[in-house]
Design an enzyme around this catalytic site. Structure first.
Site, PDB file in Angstrom:
ATOM      1  N   GLY A  63       0.837  -1.198   0.000  1.00  0.00           N
ATOM      2  CA  GLY A  63       0.000   0.000   0.000  1.00  0.00           C
ATOM      3  C   GLY A  63       0.864   1.236   0.000  1.00  0.00           C
ATOM      4  O   GLY A  63       2.071   1.138   0.170  1.00  0.00           O
TER       5      GLY A  63
ATOM      6  N   CYS B 101       5.079  -6.354   1.488  1.00  0.00           N
ATOM      7  CA  CYS B 101       5.458  -4.951   1.581  1.00  0.00           C
ATOM      8  C   CYS B 101       4.762  -4.277   2.771  1.00  0.00           C
ATOM      9  O   CYS B 101       5.025  -4.604   3.914  1.00  0.00           O
ATOM     10  CB  CYS B 101       5.157  -4.245   0.261  1.00  0.00           C
ATOM     11  SG  CYS B 101       5.934  -2.615   0.179  1.00  0.00           S
ATOM     12  N   TYR B 102       3.849  -3.365   2.527  1.00  0.00           N
ATOM     13  CA  TYR B 102       3.142  -2.719   3.633  1.00  0.00           C
ATOM     14  C   TYR B 102       2.453  -3.768   4.508  1.00  0.00           C
ATOM     15  O   TYR B 102       2.483  -3.684   5.741  1.00  0.00           O
ATOM     16  CB  TYR B 102       2.109  -1.735   3.072  1.00  0.00           C
ATOM     17  CG  TYR B 102       1.358  -0.992   4.145  1.00  0.00           C
ATOM     18  CD1 TYR B 102       1.909   0.136   4.743  1.00  0.00           C
ATOM     19  CD2 TYR B 102       0.120  -1.448   4.592  1.00  0.00           C
ATOM     20  CE1 TYR B 102       1.234   0.805   5.748  1.00  0.00           C
ATOM     21  CE2 TYR B 102      -0.564  -0.784   5.603  1.00  0.00           C
ATOM     22  CZ  TYR B 102      -0.006   0.336   6.175  1.00  0.00           C
ATOM     23  OH  TYR B 102      -0.669   0.987   7.166  1.00  0.00           O
TER      24      TYR B 102
ATOM     25  N   HIS C 288       8.062  -7.012  -3.538  1.00  0.00           N
ATOM     26  CA  HIS C 288       6.827  -7.275  -4.274  1.00  0.00           C
ATOM     27  C   HIS C 288       6.990  -8.537  -5.135  1.00  0.00           C
ATOM     28  O   HIS C 288       7.526  -8.468  -6.227  1.00  0.00           O
ATOM     29  CB  HIS C 288       6.486  -6.094  -5.181  1.00  0.00           C
ATOM     30  CG  HIS C 288       5.957  -4.923  -4.428  1.00  0.00           C
ATOM     31  ND1 HIS C 288       4.646  -4.820  -4.045  1.00  0.00           N
ATOM     32  CD2 HIS C 288       6.569  -3.813  -3.955  1.00  0.00           C
ATOM     33  CE1 HIS C 288       4.453  -3.707  -3.375  1.00  0.00           C
ATOM     34  NE2 HIS C 288       5.614  -3.068  -3.298  1.00  0.00           N
TER      35      HIS C 288
ATOM     36  N   GLU D  78       4.747 -10.048  -6.689  1.00  0.00           N
ATOM     37  CA  GLU D  78       3.745 -10.100  -7.766  1.00  0.00           C
ATOM     38  C   GLU D  78       4.207  -9.438  -9.050  1.00  0.00           C
ATOM     39  O   GLU D  78       3.596  -9.642 -10.098  1.00  0.00           O
ATOM     40  CB  GLU D  78       2.431  -9.462  -7.296  1.00  0.00           C
ATOM     41  CG  GLU D  78       2.425  -7.940  -7.159  1.00  0.00           C
ATOM     42  CD  GLU D  78       2.964  -7.415  -5.818  1.00  0.00           C
ATOM     43  OE1 GLU D  78       3.679  -8.177  -5.128  1.00  0.00           O
ATOM     44  OE2 GLU D  78       2.689  -6.257  -5.476  1.00  0.00           O
TER      45      GLU D  78
ATOM     46  N   ASP E 117     -15.006 -10.324 -24.423  1.00  0.00           N
ATOM     47  CA  ASP E 117     -15.820 -10.566 -23.235  1.00  0.00           C
ATOM     48  C   ASP E 117     -17.227 -11.035 -23.584  1.00  0.00           C
ATOM     49  O   ASP E 117     -17.706 -12.034 -23.048  1.00  0.00           O
ATOM     50  CB  ASP E 117     -15.902  -9.305 -22.361  1.00  0.00           C
ATOM     51  CG  ASP E 117     -14.527  -8.776 -22.032  1.00  0.00           C
ATOM     52  OD1 ASP E 117     -13.553  -9.536 -22.181  1.00  0.00           O
ATOM     53  OD2 ASP E 117     -14.426  -7.600 -21.637  1.00  0.00           O
TER      54      ASP E 117
ATOM     55  N   LYS F 260      -9.142 -10.860 -17.235  1.00  0.00           N
ATOM     56  CA  LYS F 260      -9.121 -10.961 -18.699  1.00  0.00           C
ATOM     57  C   LYS F 260      -8.372 -12.190 -19.208  1.00  0.00           C
ATOM     58  O   LYS F 260      -8.831 -12.874 -20.123  1.00  0.00           O
ATOM     59  CB  LYS F 260      -8.467  -9.700 -19.262  1.00  0.00           C
ATOM     60  CG  LYS F 260      -8.637  -9.530 -20.743  1.00  0.00           C
ATOM     61  CD  LYS F 260      -9.954  -8.872 -21.016  1.00  0.00           C
ATOM     62  CE  LYS F 260     -10.156  -8.565 -22.477  1.00  0.00           C
ATOM     63  NZ  LYS F 260     -11.362  -7.722 -22.651  1.00  0.00           N
TER      64      LYS F 260
END
Ligand code: XMP
Length: 519
Positions: free
Chosen positions: A58, A85-86, A173, A175, A231, A374
């Site tokens: 964050g 992280c945060y 991080h 990710e 979609d 997606k």
């Protein structure tokens, strides 16, 4: 919103856009995940029966007044927790570790040193490897009972774990792509430390959604509007799989489509799914409504308004024939999160999609993609046998070529742009560049005339602009460095084959400051 029989991993969103990416990465490890705002009370988290909780990064410092905190009760529930992280610092603080403002900050690529053979999280990873950091404060002492498994120059405690309690965390991080082993670390937390079985696979998504649709629709009938995009195509294919010909699809040809798009829906999509399709040819109507209009916002409004009117009429016609109670929409998970499903995430996209729900026609919504990202939607499309041209289609705005003609939209101008656009797309595909570019609008500067020399005489043709961009999510983008020989082929072919165009120019603006579309 219990979206799946899979127990969710709940990603607690502390802001700053990390949470959605983490949720996607968790799913890449074949574990179902959802984003929840950090304001969610612990009791509500427990009610969701999560398989694990991930505390995201964050923007705040844990010291700032009003900085979001972690309720220490979260750690008494026998639920596995991973802090990032945060979230890592908040976790350390809540469990009795020390978080300090040491003045050493680390931003960007940082060397991580693995300790204690890496523990479960970093086992077998290189003793030193790069990770992506972004922090001002750091954890200087791990909570009681935790093993410190990695450090970096600015973070004495860069990772810790307590496998018996199924807790772990990292300062960096995992990710982001700049942490090359990050996905593996996340995977190890989920599978090894939290003990979650990887069950979230494409075929399980399809089975699950088909069962849900059957349950919702019963023996009712449904309508789905097709736009030509990924979609709506995948949503329709899923519903078709579930209820067969009790689904009718409606495709509105507003005349602002690119070359071949109508055929792609009418021929390829129908061939792949066997879906019942009604096409409404509204080309004249849109041209009439757009006559004389040059203002982009007005164009968008007119196209949106006409689209709704045409679609509503199609719905009325269908309703007159049979009792259609359900309307299928291709809403995706990021739309759900961004429109308040997760209050912590900044509202970045205010999207202007064509369509909308008519007020006087009482439909119940079927949204089979509501829990999907997606990339998952594309995989589901492939699993359902949709052609690559549909599943891998690049984004194309609802108002179509209408907002790529700078100036009034006329039939002649549409024809010119369609030809130029088809050539650019064909050459990019032939050069194998489709996956590298996010999209490449071709824009017709219809009100500009420039001098050219073609054959024996001077010409006053129009310029077209190529706008190739690379992006992750369309919120930011960079112009794609296309090879010169590809640009040359596109330019030569357009100026040779489209008589009205005598100049091809390249847009080399990033976003921001430039948007992707010109209008
Ligand atoms: P911009 O131009 O805002 O575009 O950088 C970001 C992404 O959104 C698409 N776009 C639209 N999509 N209706 C849509 O459905 C619209 O009016 C619209 N305007 C832009 C654009 O193609 C890009 O992918």
């Amino acid at each position: 919103m219990a979206e799946s029989s899979n127990r969710p991993v709940l990603v607690v969103d502390f802001g700053a856009q990390y949470a959605q990416l983490i949720a996607r990465r968790v799913r890449e490890a074949q574990v179902y995940s959802e984003v929840v705002p950090h304001t969610t009370p612990v009791a509500e988290l427990v009610e969701r029966d999560p398989a694990a909780i991930v505390l995201s990064g964050g923007p705040s410092s844990v010291y700032e007044p009003g900085a979001p905190q972690v309720d220490p009760k979260l750690f008494d529930l026998d639920i596995p927790v991973f802090g990032i992280c945060y979230g890592f610092q908040a976790m350390a603080g809540a469990l009795g570790g020390t978080v300090e403002h040491t003045g050493t900050r680390e931003y960007g690529r940082t060397e991580l040193g693995v300790q204690h053979s890496g523990g479960l999280l970093h086992e077998e990873l290189p003793a030193n490897h790069p990770v992506w950091m972004s922090h001002g404060d750091c954890v200087t002492k791990a909570p009681e009972g935790f093993t410190v498994t990695a450090t970096s120059e600015g973070a004495p405690v860069a990772a810790f774990e307590h496998p018996e309690r199924r807790f772990a965390g990292v300062q960096y991080h995992p990710e982001v792509g700049h942490s090359p082993h990050g996905q593996e670390v996340l995977r190890r937390f989920l599978h090894e430390i939290a003990g979650i079985r990887p069950q979230w696979t494409t075929s399980s998504i399809v089975d699950d959604q088909v069962a849900r649709i059957r349950e919702q629709v019963g023996d009712g009938k449904a309508i789905c509007g097709l736009s030509g995009g990924v979609d709506s195509a995948v949503a329709a294919a899923l519903v078709q799989r579930a209820i067969g010909d009790r689904l009718t699809c409606v495709f509105v040809d507003h005349g602002l489509l690119r070359a071949g798009e109508r055929a792609q829906v009418e021929r390829d999509f129908v061939a792949a799914t066997g879906v019942k399709l009604v096409t409404v040819d509204a080309r004249e109507r849109f041209l009439d409504a757009l006559r004389g209009v040059t203002d982009p916002e007005q164009k968008r409004k007119i196209i949106g308004r006409e689209f709704i009117r045409v679609f509503e009429q199609a719905e009325r016609d269908l309703k007159a024939e049979g009792d259609y109670q359900f309307l299928v929409q291709g809403t995706l998970y990021p739309d759900v999160v961004e429109s308040g499903g997760g209050a912590g995430a900044a509202n970045i996209k205010s999207h202007h999609n064509v369509g909308g729900l008519p007020e006087d026609l009482q439909f119940k919504l079927v949204e089979p993609l509501r829990s999907l990202f997606k990339d998952e939607v594309r995989r589901v499309g492939t699993e359902l046998g949709l052609p690559e041209t549909i599943v891998q289609r690049q984004p194309f705005p609802g108002p179509g070529l209408g907002i790529r003609i700078i100036g009034e939209v006329t039939q002649e101008r549409l024809d010119i742009l369609r030809k130029a656009d088809a050539i650019a797309r064909e050459e990019l595909t032939t050069a194998g560049l489709d996956r590298q570019i996010w999209q490449c609008p071709v824009v017709l500067l219809a009100d500009v005339r420039s001098v050219g020399v073609q054959g024996d005489g001077r010409t006053y043709g129009h310029p077209v602009v190529l706008r190739p961009v690379s992006s992750e999510d369309a919120m930011t983008a960079d112009w794609t460095r296309l090879p010169y020989d590809v640009l040359e082929r596109i330019s030569t072919r357009i100026t040779n084959e489209v008589a009205e165009v005598n100049r091809v120019v390249l847009d080399v603006t990033s976003k921001p400051p430039g948007t992707i579309e010109w209008e």
